[in-house]
Design a protein around this motif. Structure first.
Motif, PDB file in Angstrom:
ATOM      1  N   GLN A   1      -7.254  16.310   1.338  1.00  0.00           N
ATOM      2  CA  GLN A   1      -7.203  17.078   0.104  1.00  0.00           C
ATOM      3  C   GLN A   1      -5.909  17.901   0.082  1.00  0.00           C
ATOM      4  N   ILE A   2      -4.822  17.259  -0.286  1.00  0.00           N
ATOM      5  CA  ILE A   2      -3.524  17.897  -0.365  1.00  0.00           C
ATOM      6  C   ILE A   2      -3.296  18.263  -1.821  1.00  0.00           C
ATOM      7  N   SER A   3      -2.917  19.482  -2.065  1.00  0.00           N
ATOM      8  CA  SER A   3      -2.706  19.919  -3.437  1.00  0.00           C
ATOM      9  C   SER A   3      -1.273  19.658  -3.864  1.00  0.00           C
ATOM     10  N   ALA A   4      -1.114  19.155  -5.062  1.00  0.00           N
ATOM     11  CA  ALA A   4       0.210  18.920  -5.617  1.00  0.00           C
ATOM     12  C   ALA A   4       0.735  20.185  -6.285  1.00  0.00           C
ATOM     13  N   SER A   5      -0.106  21.181  -6.421  1.00  0.00           N
ATOM     14  CA  SER A   5       0.265  22.391  -7.161  1.00  0.00           C
ATOM     15  C   SER A   5       0.592  23.560  -6.245  1.00  0.00           C
ATOM     16  N   LYS A   6       1.149  23.293  -5.106  1.00  0.00           N
ATOM     17  CA  LYS A   6       1.479  24.290  -4.085  1.00  0.00           C
ATOM     18  C   LYS A   6       1.811  25.639  -4.636  1.00  0.00           C
TER      19      LYS A   6
ATOM     20  N   GLN B   1       0.830  -1.199   0.000  1.00  0.00           N
ATOM     21  CA  GLN B   1       0.000   0.000   0.000  1.00  0.00           C
ATOM     22  C   GLN B   1       0.867   1.252   0.000  1.00  0.00           C
ATOM     23  N   PRO B   2       1.627   1.447  -1.077  1.00  0.00           N
ATOM     24  CA  PRO B   2       2.519   2.607  -1.113  1.00  0.00           C
ATOM     25  C   PRO B   2       1.740   3.915  -1.260  1.00  0.00           C
ATOM     26  N   GLY B   3       2.444   4.993  -0.919  1.00  0.00           N
ATOM     27  CA  GLY B   3       1.877   6.312  -1.139  1.00  0.00           C
ATOM     28  C   GLY B   3       1.734   6.576  -2.632  1.00  0.00           C
ATOM     29  N   ILE B   4       0.763   7.396  -2.972  1.00  0.00           N
ATOM     30  CA  ILE B   4       0.577   7.836  -4.357  1.00  0.00           C
ATOM     31  C   ILE B   4       1.037   9.287  -4.411  1.00  0.00           C
ATOM     32  N   ASN B   5       2.004   9.541  -5.275  1.00  0.00           N
ATOM     33  CA  ASN B   5       2.556  10.882  -5.437  1.00  0.00           C
ATOM     34  C   ASN B   5       1.993  11.535  -6.689  1.00  0.00           C
ATOM     35  N   LEU B   6       1.662  12.806  -6.560  1.00  0.00           N
ATOM     36  CA  LEU B   6       1.215  13.611  -7.693  1.00  0.00           C
ATOM     37  C   LEU B   6       2.186  14.767  -7.796  1.00  0.00           C
ATOM     38  N   ASN B   7       2.974  14.782  -8.872  1.00  0.00           N
ATOM     39  CA  ASN B   7       4.037  15.781  -9.049  1.00  0.00           C
ATOM     40  C   ASN B   7       4.930  15.860  -7.811  1.00  0.00           C
ATOM     41  N   GLY B   8       5.251  14.691  -7.249  1.00  0.00           N
ATOM     42  CA  GLY B   8       6.186  14.617  -6.143  1.00  0.00           C
ATOM     43  C   GLY B   8       5.601  14.812  -4.752  1.00  0.00           C
ATOM     44  N   THR B   9       4.306  15.085  -4.657  1.00  0.00           N
ATOM     45  CA  THR B   9       3.646  15.280  -3.365  1.00  0.00           C
ATOM     46  C   THR B   9       2.742  14.097  -3.070  1.00  0.00           C
ATOM     47  N   VAL B  10       2.866  13.502  -1.884  1.00  0.00           N
ATOM     48  CA  VAL B  10       1.993  12.384  -1.515  1.00  0.00           C
ATOM     49  C   VAL B  10       0.576  12.920  -1.336  1.00  0.00           C
TER      50      VAL B  10
ATOM     51  N   VAL C   1       2.280  14.131 -13.137  1.00  0.00           N
ATOM     52  CA  VAL C   1       2.933  12.825 -13.106  1.00  0.00           C
ATOM     53  C   VAL C   1       2.499  12.141 -11.816  1.00  0.00           C
ATOM     54  N   VAL C   2       1.908  10.951 -11.960  1.00  0.00           N
ATOM     55  CA  VAL C   2       1.531  10.124 -10.819  1.00  0.00           C
ATOM     56  C   VAL C   2       2.606   9.057 -10.679  1.00  0.00           C
ATOM     57  N   SER C   3       3.072   8.864  -9.440  1.00  0.00           N
ATOM     58  CA  SER C   3       4.080   7.825  -9.229  1.00  0.00           C
ATOM     59  C   SER C   3       3.797   7.039  -7.958  1.00  0.00           C
ATOM     60  N   THR C   4       4.207   5.783  -7.982  1.00  0.00           N
ATOM     61  CA  THR C   4       4.172   4.893  -6.829  1.00  0.00           C
ATOM     62  C   THR C   4       5.523   4.187  -6.787  1.00  0.00           C
TER      63      THR C   4
END
Length: 152
Positions: free
Chosen positions: A147-152, A58-67, A87-90
């Motif tokens: 609701q964490i934004s990846a677009s800080k 159950q890894p974190g899902i990152n959106l543009n480097g932000t979990v 970019v979505v990464s696991t």
């Protein structure tokens, strides 16, 4: 091993695996209460089927480097973001990614699936069609990801 011990071990294993699965309200029960998109934003749904295969991964899902959440079996969550490139990464033993452009008012669906790895499984993100995602989301549980934004 005695039969009682085998039963206890099997029960503990089932409880361990089940505890890793998503809980919470089902999509079909909360769909009507999901807020509408703000004008300049798009929405990205993240989801994973409830397969027992790889349930402990159950890894974190990152959106543009932000979990932004976690890949949980049987779960879904969403984030609203401004239009742009994402970019979505696991990552487990290796990092897997999927890239896409999100337009204002658009909804994208990213499914995470478990695949075989060398030492441990890999959780692989992929873009899915609206039709495919609609079928999959129906019985999944909202994981309540912040609701964490990846677009800080």
């Amino acid at each position: 091993m005695t039969n009682l011990f085998k039963a206890l071990v099997a029960g503990a294993f089932v409880a361990f695996v089940a505890s890793g699965c998503a809980s919470g309200p089902r999509y079909k029960d909360v769909a009507s209460s999901i807020p509408t998109l703000k004008e300049a934003q798009g929405r990205i749904y993240f989801y994973r089927s409830s397969s027992m295969f790889g349930a402990a991964l159950q890894p974190g899902i990152n959106l543009n480097g932000t979990v932004v959440g976690k890949s949980q079996p049987g779960g879904f969550f969403f984030v609203d973001e401004p239009a742009g490139q994402y970019v979505v990464s696991t990552a487990t033993e290796t990092e897997k990614t999927v890239s896409f452009k999100l337009d204002a008012g658009e909804t994208k669906y990213v499914k995470t699936s478990v695949g075989f790895g060398l030492l441990v499984g890999r959780v692989i993100p992929s873009l899915e069609s609206t039709d495919e995602a609609a079928k999959s989301l129906e019985d999944l549980h909202y994981t309540g990801a912040p609701q964490i934004s990846a677009s800080k």
